[in-house]
Design a protein around this motif. Structure first.
Motif, PDB file in Angstrom:
ATOM      1  N   GLU B 359      43.089  29.735  72.748  1.00  0.00           N
ATOM      2  CA  GLU B 359      43.769  28.442  73.008  1.00  0.00           C
ATOM      3  C   GLU B 359      44.902  28.214  71.798  1.00  0.00           C
ATOM      4  O   GLU B 359      45.815  27.730  72.100  1.00  0.00           O
ATOM      5  N   LYS B 360      44.505  28.751  70.687  1.00  0.00           N
ATOM      6  CA  LYS B 360      45.447  28.296  69.478  1.00  0.00           C
ATOM      7  C   LYS B 360      46.426  29.499  69.360  1.00  0.00           C
ATOM      8  O   LYS B 360      47.224  29.357  68.582  1.00  0.00           O
ATOM      9  N   LEU B 361      46.259  30.538  69.843  1.00  0.00           N
ATOM     10  CA  LEU B 361      47.260  31.744  69.557  1.00  0.00           C
ATOM     11  C   LEU B 361      47.872  32.291  71.008  1.00  0.00           C
ATOM     12  O   LEU B 361      48.669  33.398  70.902  1.00  0.00           O
ATOM     13  N   GLY B 362      47.896  31.229  71.867  1.00  0.00           N
ATOM     14  CA  GLY B 362      48.774  31.602  73.128  1.00  0.00           C
ATOM     15  C   GLY B 362      48.142  32.588  74.082  1.00  0.00           C
ATOM     16  O   GLY B 362      47.099  32.883  74.276  1.00  0.00           O
ATOM     17  N   THR B 363      49.247  32.837  74.970  1.00  0.00           N
ATOM     18  CA  THR B 363      48.790  33.803  76.252  1.00  0.00           C
ATOM     19  C   THR B 363      48.564  35.285  75.765  1.00  0.00           C
ATOM     20  O   THR B 363      49.150  35.585  74.695  1.00  0.00           O
ATOM     21  N   GLN B 364      48.247  36.293  76.599  1.00  0.00           N
ATOM     22  CA  GLN B 364      48.124  37.352  76.354  1.00  0.00           C
ATOM     23  C   GLN B 364      49.514  38.098  76.451  1.00  0.00           C
ATOM     24  O   GLN B 364      49.773  38.818  75.530  1.00  0.00           O
ATOM     25  N   ALA B 365      50.537  37.465  77.202  1.00  0.00           N
ATOM     26  CA  ALA B 365      51.850  37.951  76.960  1.00  0.00           C
ATOM     27  C   ALA B 365      52.388  37.727  75.967  1.00  0.00           C
ATOM     28  O   ALA B 365      53.102  38.689  75.396  1.00  0.00           O
ATOM     29  N   GLU B 366      52.106  36.626  75.411  1.00  0.00           N
ATOM     30  CA  GLU B 366      52.987  36.439  74.017  1.00  0.00           C
ATOM     31  C   GLU B 366      52.180  37.341  72.934  1.00  0.00           C
ATOM     32  O   GLU B 366      53.005  37.947  72.259  1.00  0.00           O
ATOM     33  N   ARG B 367      50.919  37.786  73.046  1.00  0.00           N
ATOM     34  CA  ARG B 367      50.240  38.548  72.295  1.00  0.00           C
ATOM     35  C   ARG B 367      50.907  40.074  72.330  1.00  0.00           C
ATOM     36  O   ARG B 367      51.269  40.538  71.417  1.00  0.00           O
ATOM     37  N   ILE B 368      51.149  40.260  73.634  1.00  0.00           N
ATOM     38  CA  ILE B 368      51.630  41.608  73.903  1.00  0.00           C
ATOM     39  C   ILE B 368      52.819  41.845  73.278  1.00  0.00           C
ATOM     40  O   ILE B 368      53.041  42.764  72.489  1.00  0.00           O
ATOM     41  N   LYS B 369      53.673  40.874  73.444  1.00  0.00           N
ATOM     42  CA  LYS B 369      55.077  40.722  72.827  1.00  0.00           C
ATOM     43  C   LYS B 369      55.051  40.878  71.251  1.00  0.00           C
ATOM     44  O   LYS B 369      55.965  41.713  70.745  1.00  0.00           O
ATOM     45  N   ARG B 370      54.125  40.134  70.565  1.00  0.00           N
ATOM     46  CA  ARG B 370      54.058  40.172  69.177  1.00  0.00           C
ATOM     47  C   ARG B 370      53.602  41.758  68.894  1.00  0.00           C
ATOM     48  O   ARG B 370      54.215  42.235  67.851  1.00  0.00           O
ATOM     49  N   VAL B 371      52.431  42.204  69.485  1.00  0.00           N
ATOM     50  CA  VAL B 371      52.163  43.647  69.057  1.00  0.00           C
ATOM     51  C   VAL B 371      53.176  44.635  69.343  1.00  0.00           C
ATOM     52  O   VAL B 371      53.580  45.442  68.420  1.00  0.00           O
ATOM     53  N   GLU B 372      54.193  44.437  70.347  1.00  0.00           N
ATOM     54  CA  GLU B 372      55.138  45.235  70.732  1.00  0.00           C
ATOM     55  C   GLU B 372      56.079  45.192  69.563  1.00  0.00           C
ATOM     56  O   GLU B 372      56.706  46.381  69.042  1.00  0.00           O
ATOM     57  N   ARG B 373      56.545  44.103  68.867  1.00  0.00           N
ATOM     58  CA  ARG B 373      57.693  43.942  68.077  1.00  0.00           C
ATOM     59  C   ARG B 373      57.069  44.526  66.694  1.00  0.00           C
ATOM     60  O   ARG B 373      57.658  45.030  65.978  1.00  0.00           O
ATOM     61  N   LEU B 374      55.701  44.241  66.367  1.00  0.00           N
ATOM     62  CA  LEU B 374      55.122  44.819  65.271  1.00  0.00           C
ATOM     63  C   LEU B 374      54.939  46.327  65.146  1.00  0.00           C
ATOM     64  O   LEU B 374      55.341  46.819  64.217  1.00  0.00           O
ATOM     65  N   ALA B 375      54.448  46.856  66.367  1.00  0.00           N
ATOM     66  CA  ALA B 375      54.589  48.355  66.554  1.00  0.00           C
ATOM     67  C   ALA B 375      55.770  48.747  66.245  1.00  0.00           C
ATOM     68  O   ALA B 375      55.816  50.217  65.829  1.00  0.00           O
ATOM     69  N   ALA B 376      56.901  48.249  66.858  1.00  0.00           N
ATOM     70  CA  ALA B 376      58.218  48.850  66.497  1.00  0.00           C
ATOM     71  C   ALA B 376      58.534  48.985  65.004  1.00  0.00           C
ATOM     72  O   ALA B 376      58.938  49.870  64.418  1.00  0.00           O
ATOM     73  N   GLU B 377      57.976  47.924  64.119  1.00  0.00           N
ATOM     74  CA  GLU B 377      58.304  47.822  62.813  1.00  0.00           C
ATOM     75  C   GLU B 377      57.513  48.906  62.148  1.00  0.00           C
ATOM     76  O   GLU B 377      58.006  49.465  61.209  1.00  0.00           O
ATOM     77  N   ILE B 378      56.395  49.085  62.602  1.00  0.00           N
ATOM     78  CA  ILE B 378      55.311  49.969  61.710  1.00  0.00           C
ATOM     79  C   ILE B 378      55.664  51.605  62.041  1.00  0.00           C
ATOM     80  O   ILE B 378      55.732  52.367  61.333  1.00  0.00           O
ATOM     81  N   ALA B 379      56.257  51.736  63.464  1.00  0.00           N
ATOM     82  CA  ALA B 379      56.493  53.053  63.927  1.00  0.00           C
ATOM     83  C   ALA B 379      57.251  54.050  63.051  1.00  0.00           C
ATOM     84  O   ALA B 379      56.655  54.776  62.726  1.00  0.00           O
ATOM     85  N   PRO B 380      58.327  53.482  62.443  1.00  0.00           N
ATOM     86  CA  PRO B 380      59.046  54.403  61.360  1.00  0.00           C
ATOM     87  C   PRO B 380      58.179  54.587  60.231  1.00  0.00           C
ATOM     88  O   PRO B 380      58.167  55.806  59.715  1.00  0.00           O
ATOM     89  N   LEU B 381      57.320  53.740  59.943  1.00  0.00           N
ATOM     90  CA  LEU B 381      56.419  54.115  58.732  1.00  0.00           C
ATOM     91  C   LEU B 381      55.423  55.170  58.923  1.00  0.00           C
ATOM     92  O   LEU B 381      54.650  55.674  57.947  1.00  0.00           O
ATOM     93  N   VAL B 382      54.888  55.444  60.228  1.00  0.00           N
ATOM     94  CA  VAL B 382      53.937  56.148  60.442  1.00  0.00           C
ATOM     95  C   VAL B 382      54.724  57.577  61.151  1.00  0.00           C
ATOM     96  O   VAL B 382      53.752  58.202  62.055  1.00  0.00           O
TER      97      VAL B 382
END
Lengths: 354, 698
Positions: B359-382
């Protein structure tokens, strides 16, 4: 968090029920089992005309269970005339499970699960079906044996069938109730639920009742050997005289599915929920004799409103107009009603300590 | 010596509780025996669905007699003290007490003799207490007695108690006791259907044999062996092998008293469903084993069920019944699977907008968006392709909305992989769907594919940062969101794949996805120390030195987990050597002296020492050694060669040793003293190039 106790716990909410395990009954299997050690004289089925045999007709099947439990000293009640999701909601179980007085009853209860309707297209799923409910208070020491004998009475022979008691703890968030017991399996199929009530409507059960719930269509399909619930022989007759379960209920399933999912008037239902809730509270408040909390005079009418609220909630849920968070709060509201009714009941003639 | 036989006969005990219950029974009875002075030779406990049984052999017939001397007040002491002494010891007058004498004078001694009681009486007293306090995870009341409070609670209704005690050669005695109206006796019952009659038993030997004759296999291990062997044989006879499953075997053995394995089959058309789905269907719902072709490793259209009876028709009816249920279940599963295949994974995503993740961290859709953005940032490092990682993150959770996963939540990820492959996704995207959940525990596989690694890291770091932001950190034993597991997962992903991922920066970046107003500096650091704790736990579990983690973290600014782990490893090796041990001792000594003098002077001794004030050769040598060690170690650290850094430190040791040997730190000349203290401080400072030695234990 199902509002109602599902017939087949663990399967609630799935779009499909598994098809029923069916064993084609060989000719020899239809021979009466009077010789079986579990069979009792009154169950001698030779005396029954063919069309009344439990493996031949749905009604014969129900009658066999009723006769069996009547013989065990149960009062055989008729279905309660309020829509409900499971036989447990019948006041003969929910309320009568409370208080110290002896109570043995058995009855068929139509159970309505608006969400389970499939427009008559699924071979196993129905939005309206029957449960056969037994309650014995206090639970007799031989309840398991009685249950096994009841299976014998409907033609399930424990020397060729593998019957098991598999852990199943029951909890009803709406009724503020819990108990321990089993799912009863026959050859890998769940055919009944067996529960020792520990708490109902927020009140400790003293003494504890034993509750049995048979899924009638499922069991009847098993002993009749049919794959599709609508093919059940209802009256045990053949040819032109034969009436099937489909003849009786298929149209109703189609119509009610339409109603439950598409047309049930949600504005009216929200209003009905509120009205039932208000009425329940009003009757509860008015029922205390002389305003003190010693004797209650309207527990049953109040409880009817609780059942109504619960059914209306199920309809709203089927219409998909209740969000996940609201859902929880509706369940809580019904539980509060159930608990208040339980509290009132234990201050009535039938429910109080002697 | 006599033996005890105890059986508690009840209605069906849940399979999952049986093993622990047998163990609890053995432990409770034997602990109590020992506490009562009845030291036994051996004990064994058993469980079936309907009974708990215990045999204890080599119990003495009686408790040993106890003699105890109790010291009382002094002779001629105050009357109340003497009365109290008499009362406590049960003496009727002081004349029954002995008088002894020590330095302080004469005092009374009471000699208390407590004759041992017959063991059978002691057992009769302890068993009801054990039964009433038995630790079932859930227990219940039943029957007429439950009308009154204080009625017995048991896992399911308890029907009979067998309790006998006696010598092997004699007719044993019944241990006389009753619990809530159930009298202990020597009558039990056989198999529910095949031999339901009463059986009179004497002791364990005939008890077990009579049960076997009455179609009850008492020992769960024996039941398991029977099931497994029979299952293997049935499969083998058809040219297949059983897919062994120990968890299922344990459960199934807890559902039967007389196991009879039977083989059934299902229509081959169902083999078009993925094997895992077939297995989950057959295992979870029907508690049956699946069978595979040993050459191809693919499932065969067979299953093995375990019945509880030898059916009079040889099991035909039982098999037919189970086949029908399994057919129904599989046709549901097939329907689910085929229905799932009709919808593309991305088409499911909009539905996540209505599903609340927290309830304090929003919907699954928002979470998926966040993970997508973060994965894009991490990708070059790995070394992962950014676009592929984004796609993988976007689709990784989509299978949660499929029918099959709804039915079998444990297949999450795996189904995503199947569906991704079926819709022609890149193999890396499909793999990430399954692997981004990994590693789930210490024994789980760590993903290696770069895209999976990027999504797995993003998923876990988003979870950690999110729950940190709303202050839902694990406390004590409570970790409802499995955050410890997530942190350990991050550590293993980084270390096993030798990745360079700055945690602080990544956490800060992850925070951008949340609206919660957590402090952008505090949170990442707080999270970093959580990682340090997890790392310590992990090293401790591996038997490594976890104090070294603190020694490295304490240096500050350390957020590269891979470097931390390497540094800890190098430090561990160094400290195992003589040079390391001595340098540690020297550094600690310097630290201790400094601590005392800093306290005395209420100042620190930072700053470079003055070379002009060195009076002794050892001072000069130490200063030079420090200079050199610092330079070499820093250069090595810069090259991330921690072993070389440690070697550089090792060169410091002779100079430090010599300094402490020859030089008096607290010189009379305050200037010389101050300068020497500054030199000590330099030792401490120099070693900080590799670790904070003050945090090292020992």
């Amino acid at each position: 968090m199902d509002l109602h106790r599902p017939l087949l716990r663990g399967e609630a909410g799935l779009p499909e029920l598994p098809r029923i395990a069916l064993i084609p009954l060989a000719a020899a299997d239809t021979v009466p089992r009077a010789h079986h050690p579990l069979a009792r004289p009154f169950l001698t089925m030779d005396a029954l005309p063919d069309h009344m045999r439990p493996e031949r007709s749905f009604q014969g099947f129900i009658l066999a269970l009723q006769r069996f439990w009547a013989e065990q000293g149960c009062v055989i009640l008729q279905p309660y005339d309020v829509e409900m999701g499971a036989g447990t909601f019948h006041p003969a179980t929910t309320l009568r499970a409370l208080g110290p007085k002896r109570w043995n009853a058995a009855y068929v209860q139509p159970s309505r699960r608006p969400k389970d309707g499939r427009y008559g297209e699924n071979p196993n799923r129905l939005q309206h079906y029957y449960q056969f409910q037994v309650i014995m208070k206090p639970s007799p020491p031989n309840l398991q044996e009685l249950y096994l004998k009841s299976l014998a009475a409907i033609g399930i022979d424990s020397s060729v069938h593998d019957i098991r008691f598999v852990e199943d703890d029951w909890e009803s968030p709406t009724l503020g109730a819990w108990g321990l017991g089993w799912e009863c399996w026959c050859d890998g199929m769940e055919v009944s639920q067996f529960t020792y009530f520990q708490q109902v409507a927020g009140v400790e059960c003293a003494p504890v009742s034993g509750e049995l719930t048979y899924g009638l269509e499922r069991l009847a399909m098993y002993v009749q050997g049919v794959d599709r619930v609508y093919d059940l022989n209802f009256n045990g007759r053949e040819g032109d005289e034969r009436v099937t379960y489909g003849d009786v209920f298929l149209q109703a399933e189609q119509e009610y599915s339409r109603h439950n999912f598409e047309f049930a008037d949600t504005a009216m239902l929200f209003e009905q929920f509120r009205m039932a809730e208000d009425a329940c509270r009003k009757y509860l408040a008015a029922g205390w004799q002389e305003g003190n909390r010693k004797e209650h005079l309207m527990a049953l009418p109040a409880y009817d409103q609780c059942i109504k609220a619960s059914h209306v909630f199920n309809l709203l849920d089927a219409r998909g107009v209740i969000s996940v968070t609201e859902r929880q709060s509706y369940i809580m509201r019904v539980r509060e009603l159930a608990k208040a009714c339980g509290e009132a009941w234990v201050h009535t003639e039938a429910g109080r300590a002697v | 010596m006599p033996e005890l036989l105890l059986e508690l006969f009840s209605e069906e005990i849940p399979a999952r509780m049986q093993a622990k219950a047998a163990d609890d029974l053995r432990r409770m009875v034997t602990d109590k025996l020992v506490a009562e002075g009845l030291v036994y030779e051996g004990a064994k406990a058993f469980a079936t669905p309907r009974r708990l049984a215990l045999t204890v052999h080599g119990i003495p017939v009686r408790q040993p007699d106890l003699k105890e001397e109790r010291r009382g007040p002094r002779v001629g002491g105050p009357e109340p003290a003497i009365q109290g002494f008499l009362k406590a010891t049960g003496l009727s007058s002081v004349s029954e007490a002995k008088i002894q004498n020590d330095k302080k004078g004469d005092f009374y001694i009471a000699l208390i003799e407590k004759p041992g009681r017959p063991a059978i009486d002691v057992i009769a007293e302890m068993l009801p207490v054990i039964i009433r306090t038995f630790p079932w995870p859930k227990s219940m009341r039943w029957g007429a007695r439950s009308a009154k409070s204080g009625s017995l609670s048991w896992v399911r209704p308890l029907h009979a108690i067998t309790a006998t005690f006696g010598l092997e050669t004699e007719e044993p005695d019944v241990v006389n006791f009753s619990v809530d109206g159930i009298e202990a006796g020597q009558t039990t019952y056989g198999h529910r259907f095949m031999a339901p009659g009463a059986i009179s038993v004497r002791r364990f030997e005939d008890y077990e044999a009579k049960l076997t004759a009455a179609k009850v296999v008492l020992d769960p291990q024996t039941r398991k062996d029977i099931i497994l062997e029979d299952a293997k044989e049935l499969a083998f006879a058809q040219g297949y092998e059983v897919v062994e499953d120990h968890v299922l075997l344990d459960e199934v053995a807890g559902l039967v008293e007389w196991p009879v394995a039977l083989m059934g089959s299902f229509d081959k058309e169902f083999l078009s469903i993925p094997d895992e789905v077939i297995r989950a269907t057959i295992r979870n719902n029907q508690k049956c084993f699946v069978v595979r072709d040993s050459r191809t490793g693919k499932l065969a259209n067979k299953f093995i069920l375990t019945a509880n009876i030898e059916a009079t028709d040889g099991g035909k009816t039982v098999i037919a019944g189970n086949e029908r249920v399994i057919r129904a279940r599989l046709s549901d599963a097939k329907f689910f699977y085929e229905t799932d295949l009709k919808t593309k994974l991305e088409a499911r995503l909009p539905k996540f907008e209505q599903i609340v993740f927290h309830e304090k961290l929003g919907t699954q859709a928002e979470r998926i968006k966040r993970v997508e953005r973060l994965a894009a940032e991490i990708a070059p490092l790995v070394s992962a392709d950014v676009e592929t990682a984004k796609r993988a993150a976007r689709l990784a959770k989509a299978d949660l909305l499929t029918e099959v996963v709804g039915e079998f939540p444990e297949l999450q990820g795996l189904m995503g992989k199947y569906y991704a492959l079926a819709q022609g996704e890149d193999a890396a995207v499909a793999t990430a769907s399954e692997d981004h959940y990994k590693p789930q525990g210490p024994a789980d596989r760590v993903p290696t594919d770069a895209v999976s690694v990027a999504v797995a890291l993003a998923d876990k770091i988003d979870t950690l940062v999110g729950f940190w932001a709303i202050d839902e950190k694990p406390t004590g034993s409570k970790d409802p969101y499995a955050l410890r597991r997530a942190a350990l997962g991050v550590i293993r992903l980084i270390v096993d794949n030798t990745l360079r991922l700055p945690i602080l920066t990544t956490a800060k970046s992850a925070m951008k996805g949340f609206s919660a107003n957590a402090d952008v500096d505090t949170l990442p650091n707080d999270l970093l120390s959580f990682f340090a704790d997890r790392l310590k736990v992990q090293l401790r579990d591996q038997g490594a030195r976890h104090d070294l983690v603190d020694a490295v973290f304490s240096l500050g600014g350390q957020d590269d987990l891979l470097l931390i782990v390497r540094r800890v490893e190098a430090l561990g090796k160094f400290l195992d050597s003589d040079d390391g041990k001595n340098l540690l001792a020297g550094t600690k000594r310097a630290g201790n002296i400094l601590a005392i003098e800093e306290k005395r002077d209420k100042r620190t001794f930072d700053g470079a020492p003055d070379a002009a004030l060195y009076t002794l050769g050892e001072e000069k040598a130490l200063a030079k050694a420090i200079e050199q060690a610092k330079r070499e170690a820093s250069a090595a650290v810069a090259k991330e060669d921690f072993a070389a850094a440690m070697s550089a430190m090792a060169k410091l040791r002779p100079a430090v040793d010599a300094f402490f040997d020859k030089v008096k730190v607290n010189d009379e000349d305050p200037k010389v003293r101050e300068n020497r203290l500054k030199l000590l401080n330099e030792i401490r400072a120099a070693t900080r190039a590799v670790a904070d030695f003050s945090k090292v234990e020992g």
